[in-house]
Design an enzyme around this catalytic site. Sequence first.
Site, PDB file in Angstrom:
ATOM      1  N   ARG A  77       0.849  -1.215   0.095  1.00 14.99           N
ATOM      2  CA  ARG A  77      -0.037   0.012  -0.065  1.00 14.99           C
ATOM      3  C   ARG A  77       0.721   1.142   0.154  1.00 14.99           C
ATOM      4  O   ARG A  77       0.387   2.145  -0.665  1.00 14.99           O
ATOM      5  CB  ARG A  77      -1.059   0.056   1.246  1.00 14.99           C
ATOM      6  N   HIS A 112       0.528   4.717  -2.513  1.00 16.99           N
ATOM      7  CA  HIS A 112       0.207   5.936  -1.583  1.00 16.99           C
ATOM      8  C   HIS A 112       1.408   7.096  -2.085  1.00 16.99           C
ATOM      9  O   HIS A 112       1.242   7.991  -2.265  1.00 16.99           O
ATOM     10  CB  HIS A 112       0.043   5.880  -0.063  1.00 16.99           C
ATOM     11  N   ASP A 113       2.496   6.587  -2.116  1.00 20.29           N
ATOM     12  CA  ASP A 113       3.892   7.088  -2.862  1.00 20.29           C
ATOM     13  C   ASP A 113       3.457   7.657  -3.908  1.00 20.29           C
ATOM     14  O   ASP A 113       3.540   8.923  -4.294  1.00 20.29           O
ATOM     15  CB  ASP A 113       5.027   6.368  -2.699  1.00 20.29           C
ATOM     16  N   VAL A 172       0.806  10.446  -4.670  1.00 22.34           N
ATOM     17  CA  VAL A 172       0.871  11.908  -4.315  1.00 22.34           C
ATOM     18  C   VAL A 172       2.232  12.335  -4.639  1.00 22.34           C
ATOM     19  O   VAL A 172       3.268  11.939  -4.417  1.00 22.34           O
ATOM     20  CB  VAL A 172       0.787  11.780  -2.573  1.00 22.34           C
ATOM     21  N   ASN A 176      -6.022  10.139   9.004  1.00 26.84           N
ATOM     22  CA  ASN A 176      -5.277   8.864   9.221  1.00 26.84           C
ATOM     23  C   ASN A 176      -5.526   7.802   8.605  1.00 26.84           C
ATOM     24  O   ASN A 176      -6.327   7.222   8.487  1.00 26.84           O
ATOM     25  CB  ASN A 176      -5.453   8.217  10.929  1.00 26.84           C
ATOM     26  N   HIS A 188      -6.495  -5.098  -3.224  1.00 24.15           N
ATOM     27  CA  HIS A 188      -7.172  -5.554  -1.671  1.00 24.15           C
ATOM     28  C   HIS A 188      -7.447  -7.087  -1.367  1.00 24.15           C
ATOM     29  O   HIS A 188      -8.280  -7.370  -0.587  1.00 24.15           O
ATOM     30  CB  HIS A 188      -8.466  -4.906  -1.711  1.00 24.15           C
ATOM     31  N   THR A 189      -7.014  -7.891  -2.364  1.00 29.21           N
ATOM     32  CA  THR A 189      -6.897  -9.258  -2.173  1.00 29.21           C
ATOM     33  C   THR A 189      -5.824  -9.816  -0.860  1.00 29.21           C
ATOM     34  O   THR A 189      -6.023 -10.796  -0.301  1.00 29.21           O
ATOM     35  CB  THR A 189      -6.325 -10.174  -3.190  1.00 29.21           C
TER      36      THR A 189
HETATM   37  C1  HEM Z   1      -9.021   2.459  -6.226  1.00 32.10           C
HETATM   38  C2  HEM Z   1      -8.843   3.013  -5.093  1.00 32.10           C
HETATM   39  C3  HEM Z   1      -8.481   2.793  -3.702  1.00 32.10           C
HETATM   40  C4  HEM Z   1      -9.199   2.882  -2.525  1.00 32.10           C
HETATM   41  C5  HEM Z   1     -10.297   4.070  -2.639  1.00 32.10           C
HETATM   42  C6  HEM Z   1      -8.359   2.351  -1.623  1.00 32.10           C
HETATM   43  C7  HEM Z   1      -8.842   2.333  -0.038  1.00 32.10           C
HETATM   44  C8  HEM Z   1      -8.142   1.765   0.734  1.00 32.10           C
HETATM   45  C9  HEM Z   1      -8.681   1.662   2.281  1.00 32.10           C
HETATM   46  C10 HEM Z   1      -9.641   2.670   2.680  1.00 32.10           C
HETATM   47  C11 HEM Z   1      -8.013   0.915   3.031  1.00 32.10           C
HETATM   48  C12 HEM Z   1      -8.246   0.366   4.310  1.00 32.10           C
HETATM   49  C13 HEM Z   1      -7.615   1.674   5.266  1.00 32.10           C
HETATM   50  C14 HEM Z   1      -7.996   1.393   6.710  1.00 32.10           C
HETATM   51  O1  HEM Z   1      -9.122   1.272   6.954  1.00 32.10           O
HETATM   52  O2  HEM Z   1      -7.069   0.976   7.492  1.00 32.10           O
HETATM   53  C15 HEM Z   1      -7.042   0.234   2.098  1.00 32.10           C
HETATM   54  C16 HEM Z   1      -6.281  -1.028   2.419  1.00 32.10           C
HETATM   55  C17 HEM Z   1      -5.214  -1.360   1.220  1.00 32.10           C
HETATM   56  N1  HEM Z   1      -5.063  -0.889   0.013  1.00 32.10           N
HETATM   57 FE1  HEM Z   1      -6.136   0.416  -1.009  1.00 32.10          FE
HETATM   58  N2  HEM Z   1      -7.346   1.534  -2.328  1.00 32.10           N
HETATM   59  C18 HEM Z   1      -7.472   1.797  -3.461  1.00 32.10           C
HETATM   60  C19 HEM Z   1      -6.447   1.166  -4.262  1.00 32.10           C
HETATM   61  C20 HEM Z   1      -5.246   0.568  -3.786  1.00 32.10           C
HETATM   62  C21 HEM Z   1      -4.126   0.288  -4.710  1.00 32.10           C
HETATM   63  C22 HEM Z   1      -4.070   0.477  -6.326  1.00 32.10           C
HETATM   64  C23 HEM Z   1      -3.343  -0.579  -3.876  1.00 32.10           C
HETATM   65  C24 HEM Z   1      -1.874  -1.379  -4.337  1.00 32.10           C
HETATM   66  C25 HEM Z   1      -1.665  -1.209  -5.427  1.00 32.10           C
HETATM   67  C26 HEM Z   1      -3.904  -0.684  -2.696  1.00 32.10           C
HETATM   68  C27 HEM Z   1      -3.425  -1.530  -1.710  1.00 32.10           C
HETATM   69  C28 HEM Z   1      -4.144  -1.643  -0.528  1.00 32.10           C
HETATM   70  C29 HEM Z   1      -3.632  -2.397   0.585  1.00 32.10           C
HETATM   71  C30 HEM Z   1      -2.491  -3.529   0.219  1.00 32.10           C
HETATM   72  C31 HEM Z   1      -4.298  -2.246   1.414  1.00 32.10           C
HETATM   73  C32 HEM Z   1      -4.281  -2.998   3.147  1.00 32.10           C
HETATM   74  C33 HEM Z   1      -3.382  -2.513   3.965  1.00 32.10           C
HETATM   75  C34 HEM Z   1      -2.978  -2.944   5.240  1.00 32.10           C
HETATM   76  O3  HEM Z   1      -3.309  -4.354   5.348  1.00 32.10           O
HETATM   77  O4  HEM Z   1      -2.772  -2.345   6.215  1.00 32.10           O
HETATM   78  N3  HEM Z   1      -5.135  -0.006  -2.698  1.00 32.10           N
HETATM   79  N4  HEM Z   1      -7.322   0.647   0.631  1.00 32.10           N
HETATM   80  C1  LIG Z   2      -3.598   6.051  13.012  1.00 33.00           C
HETATM   81  O1  LIG Z   2      -3.985   4.663  12.973  1.00 33.00           O
HETATM   82  C2  LIG Z   2      -3.023   3.415  13.386  1.00 33.00           C
HETATM   83  C3  LIG Z   2      -3.654   2.436  13.053  1.00 33.00           C
HETATM   84  O2  LIG Z   2      -4.864   2.246  13.665  1.00 33.00           O
HETATM   85  C4  LIG Z   2      -2.789   3.618  14.794  1.00 33.00           C
HETATM   86  O3  LIG Z   2      -1.917   3.029  15.221  1.00 33.00           O
HETATM   87  C5  LIG Z   2      -2.032   5.076  14.867  1.00 33.00           C
HETATM   88  O4  LIG Z   2      -2.000   5.328  16.249  1.00 33.00           O
HETATM   89  C6  LIG Z   2      -2.990   6.316  14.311  1.00 33.00           C
HETATM   90  N1  LIG Z   2      -2.157   7.587  14.345  1.00 33.00           N
HETATM   91  C7  LIG Z   2      -3.030   8.604  14.675  1.00 33.00           C
HETATM   92  C8  LIG Z   2      -1.846   9.788  14.686  1.00 33.00           C
HETATM   93  O5  LIG Z   2      -4.000   8.787  14.912  1.00 33.00           O
END
Ligand code: HEM
Ligand SMILES: *[C@@H]1O[C@H](CO)[C@@H](O)[C@H](O)[C@H]1NC(C)=O
Length: 372
Positions: free
Chosen positions: A91, A95-96, A99, A123, A221-222
Amino acid sequence: MAKPMRSRVYIFSILTINLCIWLALVSLSMQVAAFHSADLSQMSTTVPRYLNPSLKIGFYNETCPQVGKIVEERIAYWTSIDDTTPSPLLRLFFHDCLVYGCDASVLLNSSYNATAEKDADVNFSLGNFFVIDEIKERLEIECPGVVSCADILALVGVYSIKQAGGPLYNIELGRRDGLTSFSYASHVFLPSFNLTVDGLLANFEYFGLDVVDLVALSGAHTIGQGHCKSIQDRIFPKVDSRYSHGYGEELLALCTLNGTMASGTFDDEAQYFLDPVSTHVFDNGYFKSLLDGRGVFTSDVSLVADNRTRPWVELFAADEKAFLRQFGKSLRKMGKIGVLSGEQGQIRKQCWIRNCDSPNFAFNPDHLLPAE
Ligand code: HEM
Ligand SMILES: *[C@@H]1O[C@H](CO)[C@@H](O)[C@H](O)[C@H]1NC(C)=O
Ligand SMILES: *[C@@H]1O[C@H](CO)[C@@H](O)[C@H](O)[C@H]1NC(C)=O
Ligand SMILES: *[C@@H]1O[C@H](CO)[C@@H](O)[C@H](O)[C@H]1NC(C)=O
Ligand SMILES: *[C@@H]1O[C@H](CO)[C@@H](O)[C@H](O)[C@H]1NC(C)=O
Ligand SMILES: *[C@@H]1O[C@H](CO)[C@@H](O)[C@H](O)[C@H]1NC(C)=O
Ligand SMILES: *[C@@H]1O[C@H](CO)[C@@H](O)[C@H](O)[C@H]1NC(C)=O
Ligand SMILES: *[C@@H]1O[C@H](CO)[C@@H](O)[C@H](O)[C@H]1NC(C)=O
């Protein structure tokens, strides 16, 4: 004779370091002021949305042939301790890149008068920075000053996929590290979880990514986890009917601890898996889950309903090879957004801070434009 000499050199270098830090602070505050005076509509014409073709496969063949091995070994090590290690790493690369381009801006720490992307007030729950920092530390011993943090993010992305049972994608390298990181840029350029296909496509197309890239890359997201705050709108006050098999109720129970929604019982930080079927495996399970009413975010389920994206969801759910092939292509494309190359930017010595001897700390949007 040698002793006073050495101490004089020592004093001199302390002065140099102090001067360097002082200069950095002064020029950083100037740079932040300059940025604030520009409005965002103006910024949007200068951010790097183009795909830069000047990267190479095997960029470190001669200068750091062991780079892939080191990255692979450290990810394997940390995964053996915690099997959720790969997903946040993948991820970070996303994000890099979105932006200000793939320039490791996501890794910079906030500093005097500048809040960095990683400290945006929303966050984004990014994590595992320590893995990047450790890899960089090892690389600085093995091949000092050679491998950029931006390339580490790319490599960490592809090796995380491999670690999670996916293929090893061969990705172009040669990115250089940027000098700036601004928190509010994250809000401008990252897609929100509550976007539908119109919003997602507008976001991706801005970076030269198309509808196939959108669907394939969403397949990331797999693996990985989300927090309840990212699905609150879908389960409260009413469970979204696009969840099937009681999955929405399951998530509600998880996020509220016992399924009721008394005030203050919503647990923003509780976590669930993004692909509930094959949670830690990089496969096409995400698309099967989508079609089965277990798509987690609004952005995910929207891909099923919209007739521009649905055919791709169905294809990837039915044909895993097609998904894996397309994901590699789309990831490489994403990895070329707004990169710095050649003499642009720098190779950071530590990923969380710019080098002290940076030639120019002044904010210059032209640095962000790709070389032709
Ligand atoms: C299409 C638009 C996308 C949206 C709206 C989106 C949004 C999100 C959100 C909301 C989360 C969870 C954040 C949280 O609640 O902690 C997430 C997790 C994640 N995203 Fe996306 N994402 C997108 C595309 C992508 C892409 C393109 C990648 C990588 C190529 C990616 C990789 C991941 C991964 C691996 C996670 C899991 C992170 C973890 O396990 O901590 N996402 N994403
Ligand atoms: C952001 O979320 C992570 C994961 O839930 C948490 O560990 C961290 O303390 C949070 N950071 C802030 C600045 O809220
Ligand atoms: C920090 O940045 C703000 C906004 O540009 C500026 O008004 C302020 O003077 C800066 N502070 C210092 C100490 O430079
Ligand atoms: C590095 O080596 C690989 C495999 O031998 C080759 O395909 C690639 O072109 C080389 N790249 C460079 C920049 O030398
Ligand atoms: C910079 O960020 C890293 C995480 O990448 C953190 O571990 C470290 O403590 C921070 N360093 C400073 C000096 O704030
Ligand atoms: C989408 O989420 C953002 C915060 O992440 C919020 O500001 C916005 O109002 C939400 N939009 C909708 C339509 O729910
Ligand atoms: C849910 O939890 C709250 C606080 O723990 C408790 O007061 C309430 O009775 C519980 N409700 C149900 C239906 O279990
Ligand atoms: C997609 O749906 C819209 C209406 O929602 C319709 O106008 C359009 O013809 C459809 N396109 C295809 C290719 O099915």
